[in-house]
Design an enzyme around this catalytic site. Sequence first.
Site, PDB file in Angstrom:
ATOM      1  NE  ARG A  79      36.972  36.343  36.249  1.00 39.09           N
ATOM      2  CZ  ARG A  79      36.730  37.909  36.228  1.00 39.09           C
ATOM      3  NH1 ARG A  79      37.565  38.444  35.329  1.00 39.09           N
ATOM      4  NH2 ARG A  79      35.711  38.395  36.857  1.00 39.09           N
ATOM      5  CD  GLU A 120      45.155  37.852  38.644  1.00 37.74           C
ATOM      6  OE1 GLU A 120      44.680  38.645  39.313  1.00 37.74           O
ATOM      7  OE2 GLU A 120      44.750  37.644  37.476  1.00 37.74           O
ATOM      8  CG  HIS A 142      42.825  40.881  37.106  1.00 33.37           C
ATOM      9  ND1 HIS A 142      42.589  39.878  37.892  1.00 33.37           N
ATOM     10  CD2 HIS A 142      41.641  41.472  36.708  1.00 33.37           C
ATOM     11  CE1 HIS A 142      41.277  39.462  37.576  1.00 33.37           C
ATOM     12  NE2 HIS A 142      40.647  40.482  36.737  1.00 33.37           N
TER      13      HIS A 142
END
Length: 346
Positions: free
Chosen positions: A264, A293, A312
């Site tokens: 994270r 993001e 991601h």
Amino acid sequence: MKKTKILLVSDGGVTKALMQKMYELEPYGAEITLVEDTDMPSMGYITDRMGLLEREGINAAPSCEPLLENCADKEIIVVHVASINREVIAASPNLKVAAVLRGGIENADAPALKERGIKLINAPWRSADAVADFTVGMMIAENKNIARAHKLLFEGKWCKNYTNQSYIHNMNRSTVGIIGFGYIGRRVADRAKAFGSKIVVFDPFQKPEAIERAGCAALSLEELLKQSDYVTIHMRLSDQTREYLGEKEFSLMKPTAYFINTARAGLVDTSALLKALQTKSIGGAAIDVFDKEPLSQDNPFLKLDNVTLTPHLAGTSCDTMRNSVDICFEDIKNYIQGKPMTNISN
């Protein structure tokens, strides 16, 4: 025989096809209803929703209408990223078990469920193998310049000399430092051991003896940072772990060491990491998660020559979604049979 009424909510990740596994509960007395969260038709939408929930909390996302329309008489609700919020809980007077087919539980209101005595279960290790594979891949990609070389070839450049040329080492001569020794951290250790790496671990929530029994050296955070050629973090994001690594921690790393984050973004002080990379006080980084993001085109990470960046992707795997269903299937089967459930989160 009394039926256990179960509502399944599929989406573009845990699809209707994958949810078919749950119909194997019918011989145990389950009555299944399957609906679809049409607001989450693909992984792009799902990843965005996960990020929103992690950043802003359970109330940031709307309720799933098909879920609300079908939950009133259900004893068990099974979702992937659809929210089990206070609105859903209030509309589900018979609810006894809420199942979230994810490693985290951000899309469930855990305190509200606890208030009602409703058990919350999830699939904590569903993506552990996928993330562990990806993490080691990122280590090798950054050290061996795989992504950079690929990009340059597409630009018509044949490059044989890189910023890290003087410290491109083999994995069997490297020390891998793992911060966080849960489902993912342990799997990263197993994979790195297969390359012949020395494994050192820091986990403030585990006893050193447990780490030593796994064949790894248990160190303080300071010693791990000083000794490691790779530092990879695998902790849950919480008030205790937010910005766990900052300027002080990066200053302790070797100038040739790589930092890996497939967990994270909030675990790291991003400005401190950027400074360490810009000043070359660490050797490089491989990063899969970001504060915002998707990345904007003016993001400072995109101006660096000592990073490997991915959008991601670490947990992405067809097997991750199947694992989610399999893990929760076993707990629900146990519940129907009056046996203890394994993955209770509240």
